[in-house]
Design a protein around this motif. Structure first.
Motif, short mmCIF file in Angstrom:
data_model
loop_
_atom_site.label_atom_id
_atom_site.label_comp_id
_atom_site.label_asym_id
_atom_site.label_seq_id
_atom_site.Cartn_x
_atom_site.Cartn_y
_atom_site.Cartn_z
N THR A 155 7.84 5.00 -9.92
CA THR A 155 8.77 3.87 -9.83
C THR A 155 10.09 4.29 -9.21
N VAL A 156 10.63 5.41 -9.65
CA VAL A 156 11.89 5.90 -9.09
C VAL A 156 11.73 6.21 -7.61
N LEU A 157 10.67 6.90 -7.24
CA LEU A 157 10.45 7.26 -5.84
C LEU A 157 10.29 6.01 -4.97
N GLN A 158 9.52 5.05 -5.44
CA GLN A 158 9.29 3.80 -4.69
C GLN A 158 10.62 3.06 -4.48
N ASN A 159 11.39 2.91 -5.54
CA ASN A 159 12.65 2.17 -5.43
C ASN A 159 13.65 2.90 -4.53
N GLN A 160 13.73 4.21 -4.66
CA GLN A 160 14.67 4.97 -3.83
C GLN A 160 14.26 4.97 -2.36
N LEU A 161 12.96 5.01 -2.09
CA LEU A 161 12.52 4.92 -0.70
C LEU A 161 12.89 3.57 -0.10
N ARG A 162 12.77 2.51 -0.87
CA ARG A 162 13.16 1.19 -0.38
C ARG A 162 14.66 1.14 -0.07
N ILE A 163 15.46 1.90 -0.80
CA ILE A 163 16.90 1.93 -0.57
C ILE A 163 17.24 2.80 0.64
N HIS A 164 16.63 3.98 0.76
CA HIS A 164 17.04 4.97 1.76
C HIS A 164 16.33 4.86 3.11
N LEU A 165 15.17 4.27 3.17
CA LEU A 165 14.47 4.16 4.46
C LEU A 165 15.18 3.16 5.37
N PRO A 166 15.15 3.41 6.67
CA PRO A 166 15.75 2.45 7.60
C PRO A 166 15.04 1.09 7.50
N GLN A 167 15.81 0.02 7.52
CA GLN A 167 15.23 -1.32 7.37
C GLN A 167 14.27 -1.66 8.52
N SER A 168 14.56 -1.15 9.70
CA SER A 168 13.66 -1.42 10.83
C SER A 168 12.29 -0.79 10.60
N TYR A 169 12.26 0.37 9.94
CA TYR A 169 10.99 1.03 9.65
C TYR A 169 10.28 0.36 8.47
N LEU A 170 11.04 -0.09 7.48
CA LEU A 170 10.44 -0.77 6.33
C LEU A 170 9.71 -2.04 6.76
N VAL A 206 2.51 -2.32 -2.23
CA VAL A 206 1.80 -1.15 -1.72
C VAL A 206 2.70 0.06 -1.95
N GLU A 207 2.12 1.13 -2.43
CA GLU A 207 2.87 2.36 -2.68
C GLU A 207 3.37 2.91 -1.35
N LEU A 208 4.69 2.94 -1.17
CA LEU A 208 5.29 3.37 0.10
C LEU A 208 4.92 4.81 0.45
N THR A 209 4.87 5.66 -0.54
CA THR A 209 4.60 7.07 -0.29
C THR A 209 3.26 7.23 0.43
N TYR A 210 2.25 6.54 -0.05
CA TYR A 210 0.92 6.65 0.55
C TYR A 210 0.86 5.98 1.92
#
Length: 121
Positions: free
Chosen positions: A22-37, A45-49
């Motif tokens: 949960t922490v990794l998923q939420n932090q990736l949503r915050i830190h990843l560029p919005q254009s890439y998201l 969907v699990e972002l890591t996978y």
């Protein structure tokens, strides 16, 4: 008693996995560029996978940003897990100390076979 320990270990392992994901998923949503998201699968969907298989094919400026987002997210994950471990350590300090037995029962855990009892009777 052994089964209770296994149950407790599995319970706490599942909590660690759940909190970590949960922490990794939420932090990736915050830190990843919005254009890439926007190019990733929808929420749920699990972002890591979804990201890891694509990482090798990304162009260089975006690849560096995604790696930095992973690094920042993992840093937060470590901080959260250190906090959880600290709470566990503090709770262990508050546990009541029980004295250990100093006498060993040599017969403890030994069982007679039912057929042996019938033969001796």
């Amino acid at each position: 008693m052994k089964h209770n320990n296994i149950l407790i270990i599995c319970c706490f392992q599942s909590w660690g996995i759940t909190i970590g994901a949960t922490v990794l998923q939420n932090q990736l949503r915050i830190h990843l560029p919005q254009s890439y998201l926007a190019t990733l699968p929808p929420v749920g969907v699990e972002l890591t996978y979804a990201i890891i298989p694509q990482l090798g094919s990304l162009s260089e400026p975006l690849k560096g940003e995604v790696r930095a987002a992973f690094a920042d997210s993992l840093k937060v994950l470590w901080e959260v897990m250190i906090g959880v471990a600290g709470v566990g350590f503090l709770s262990a300090l508050m546990m009541k100390e029980l004295p250990l037995q100093k006498v060993t029962d040599e017969d403890w855990g030994l069982r007679e076979d039912v057929t042996e009892r019938k033969e001796t009777a």
